[in-house]
Design a protein around this motif. Structure first.
Motif, PDB file in Angstrom:
ATOM      1  N   GLY A  38       0.784  -1.230   0.000  1.00  0.00           N
ATOM      2  CA  GLY A  38       0.000   0.000   0.000  1.00  0.00           C
ATOM      3  C   GLY A  38       0.811   1.271   0.000  1.00  0.00           C
ATOM      4  O   GLY A  38       0.253   2.369   0.149  1.00  0.00           O
ATOM      5  N   GLY A  39       2.120   1.149  -0.166  1.00  0.00           N
ATOM      6  CA  GLY A  39       2.970   2.328  -0.183  1.00  0.00           C
ATOM      7  C   GLY A  39       3.196   2.858  -1.590  1.00  0.00           C
ATOM      8  O   GLY A  39       3.096   2.115  -2.572  1.00  0.00           O
ATOM      9  N   ASP A  40       3.513   4.124  -1.682  1.00  0.00           N
ATOM     10  CA  ASP A  40       3.746   4.789  -2.962  1.00  0.00           C
ATOM     11  C   ASP A  40       5.246   4.780  -3.268  1.00  0.00           C
ATOM     12  O   ASP A  40       6.018   5.464  -2.596  1.00  0.00           O
ATOM     13  CB  ASP A  40       3.227   6.223  -2.904  1.00  0.00           C
ATOM     14  CG  ASP A  40       3.285   6.937  -4.241  1.00  0.00           C
ATOM     15  OD1 ASP A  40       3.963   6.430  -5.160  1.00  0.00           O
ATOM     16  OD2 ASP A  40       2.665   8.009  -4.358  1.00  0.00           O
ATOM     17  N   PRO A  41       5.694   4.036  -4.267  1.00  0.00           N
ATOM     18  CA  PRO A  41       7.133   3.993  -4.585  1.00  0.00           C
ATOM     19  C   PRO A  41       7.679   5.323  -5.083  1.00  0.00           C
ATOM     20  O   PRO A  41       8.897   5.506  -5.138  1.00  0.00           O
ATOM     21  CB  PRO A  41       7.220   2.923  -5.678  1.00  0.00           C
ATOM     22  CG  PRO A  41       5.850   2.856  -6.264  1.00  0.00           C
ATOM     23  CD  PRO A  41       4.900   3.173  -5.155  1.00  0.00           C
ATOM     24  N   ASN A  42       6.793   6.248  -5.401  1.00  0.00           N
ATOM     25  CA  ASN A  42       7.220   7.578  -5.837  1.00  0.00           C
ATOM     26  C   ASN A  42       7.254   8.590  -4.703  1.00  0.00           C
ATOM     27  O   ASN A  42       7.533   9.767  -4.925  1.00  0.00           O
ATOM     28  CB  ASN A  42       6.286   8.087  -6.946  1.00  0.00           C
ATOM     29  CG  ASN A  42       6.381   7.234  -8.194  1.00  0.00           C
ATOM     30  OD1 ASN A  42       7.463   6.935  -8.673  1.00  0.00           O
ATOM     31  ND2 ASN A  42       5.231   6.812  -8.705  1.00  0.00           N
ATOM     32  N   ARG A  43       6.964   8.109  -3.492  1.00  0.00           N
ATOM     33  CA  ARG A  43       7.030   8.986  -2.308  1.00  0.00           C
ATOM     34  C   ARG A  43       7.758   8.262  -1.181  1.00  0.00           C
ATOM     35  O   ARG A  43       7.179   7.926  -0.150  1.00  0.00           O
ATOM     36  CB  ARG A  43       5.629   9.411  -1.857  1.00  0.00           C
ATOM     37  CG  ARG A  43       5.003  10.472  -2.742  1.00  0.00           C
ATOM     38  CD  ARG A  43       3.782  11.092  -2.052  1.00  0.00           C
ATOM     39  NE  ARG A  43       2.688  10.147  -1.908  1.00  0.00           N
ATOM     40  CZ  ARG A  43       1.651  10.346  -1.085  1.00  0.00           C
ATOM     41  NH1 ARG A  43       1.589  11.420  -0.318  1.00  0.00           N
ATOM     42  NH2 ARG A  43       0.676   9.447  -1.032  1.00  0.00           N
ATOM     43  N   ILE A  44       9.040   8.023  -1.404  1.00  0.00           N
ATOM     44  CA  ILE A  44       9.869   7.364  -0.395  1.00  0.00           C
ATOM     45  C   ILE A  44      10.769   8.397   0.269  1.00  0.00           C
ATOM     46  O   ILE A  44      11.505   9.135  -0.398  1.00  0.00           O
ATOM     47  CB  ILE A  44      10.720   6.250  -1.022  1.00  0.00           C
ATOM     48  CG1 ILE A  44       9.806   5.143  -1.559  1.00  0.00           C
ATOM     49  CG2 ILE A  44      11.707   5.677  -0.003  1.00  0.00           C
ATOM     50  CD1 ILE A  44      10.545   4.051  -2.300  1.00  0.00           C
TER      51      ILE A  44
END
Length: 296
Positions: free
Chosen positions: A137-143
């Motif tokens: 559920g995480g955004d790989p573009n907001r790490i």
């Protein structure tokens, strides 16, 4: 100064004690998050795979979200020779409860390896996160990366040194910002070149004896105009080495026009700078949630 000799070392026991005292709080917030434990971020077939240190834990909110959530990779402190992701489970839980997918990592420690290998491990953990966090559920573009003490220095390093990712085949650095909590090691080239205080030679174990290596693992020398934004905090009563290096790091951020905020927290010593994260309503979480764009 004797305090510098003790930097990042004695307080691990104190951190553990505080965690025990707040275990009930940890159990309470666990109902609002899920923990996926001991995920290997380095293939077991890799020649340098370490079955204990190449692991991470993932904390995800139980509540549903229509969009992928921001991700914070937390790197623990401990003088580059101690510490474990298991000590900081409350931070993972707190972040997840507030709408963030948290990844809390282990990395190899001295004397088994030196800091360059630790930085490699942190980069590999971030790369694994960018490749797999959508499954949680995480955004790989907001790490984003976050760390305290030695972990803060490593977080700053992986956020600014793109070559750490290039060596593992990544065309770009996936990190969108860094949250540095009383970070150590921002300029070990300067610190170890001076060797001003008794016991400074103990840092030659994790950093080695070559000045070019000290320079290569000092984040201050990688800052550039397009570096990702930074939130940085220092305790008013932290160790002199951290007080000095965070001021100079802030000056460099200002000179380059890098988006950042630097806050000195009144009355705080080094260890309370991380133990405050066991409570959800501290200034670092309030700033962090805005910084990463979290929604509960």
């Amino acid at each position: 100064m004797l305090l510098l000799r003790l930097l990042w070392q004695v307080p691990i026991g104190l951190i553990i004690l505080v965690i025990i005292l707040f275990s009930m709080s940890g159990y309470a917030i666990s109902f609002n998050s899920r923990r996926t434990k001991d995920v290997a971020y380095v293939p077991a077939t890799s020649p340098d795979f370490n079955a204990e240190r190449h692991l991470l834990d993932i904390y995800t909110p139980r509540s549903k979200s229509a969009t992928a959530r921001p991700v914070v990779v937390f790197i623990h402190g401990g003088a580059w020779n101690s510490g474990s992701k298991n000590i900081y489970f409350i931070i993972g839980r707190r972040l997840a409860k507030q709408g963030v997918v948290a990844v809390v990592i282990n990395y190899r420690l001295a004397p088994a390896v030196e800091v360059p290998a630790m930085a490699d491990d942190c980069a590999r953990a971030v790369l694994w996160t960018s490749q797999h966090i959508a499954e949680y559920g995480g955004d790989p573009n907001r790490i984003f990366v976050m760390g305290h003490s030695a972990g803060g220095g490593l977080a700053a390093l992986v956020a600014t040194d793109d070559q750490l990712f290039a060596k593992f085949g990544s065309a770009k650095n996936p990190i969108k910002g860094a949250i540095l909590d009383d970070p150590g090691g921002l300029d070990m080239f300067d610190y170890l070149s001076k060797m001003q205080y008794p016991g400074d030679d103990s840092y030659l174990v994790p950093f080695g004896k070559k000045p070019d290596v000290w320079h290569a693992v000092s984040p201050i020398y990688y800052l550039r105009t397009d570096s990702p934004p930074v939130l940085m905090y220092a305790g008013e009563k932290t160790y002199p080495g951290i007080a000095s290096s965070t001021r100079r790091f802030n000056e460099r951020l200002q000179a380059l026009g890098i988006k950042h905020e630097f806050t000195v927290l009144s009355g705080k010593e080094h260890i309370p700078m991380v133990t405050q994260l066991f409570w959800k309503n501290n200034i670092i979480y309030r700033d962090l949630l805005k910084f990463v764009g979290a929604k509960s």
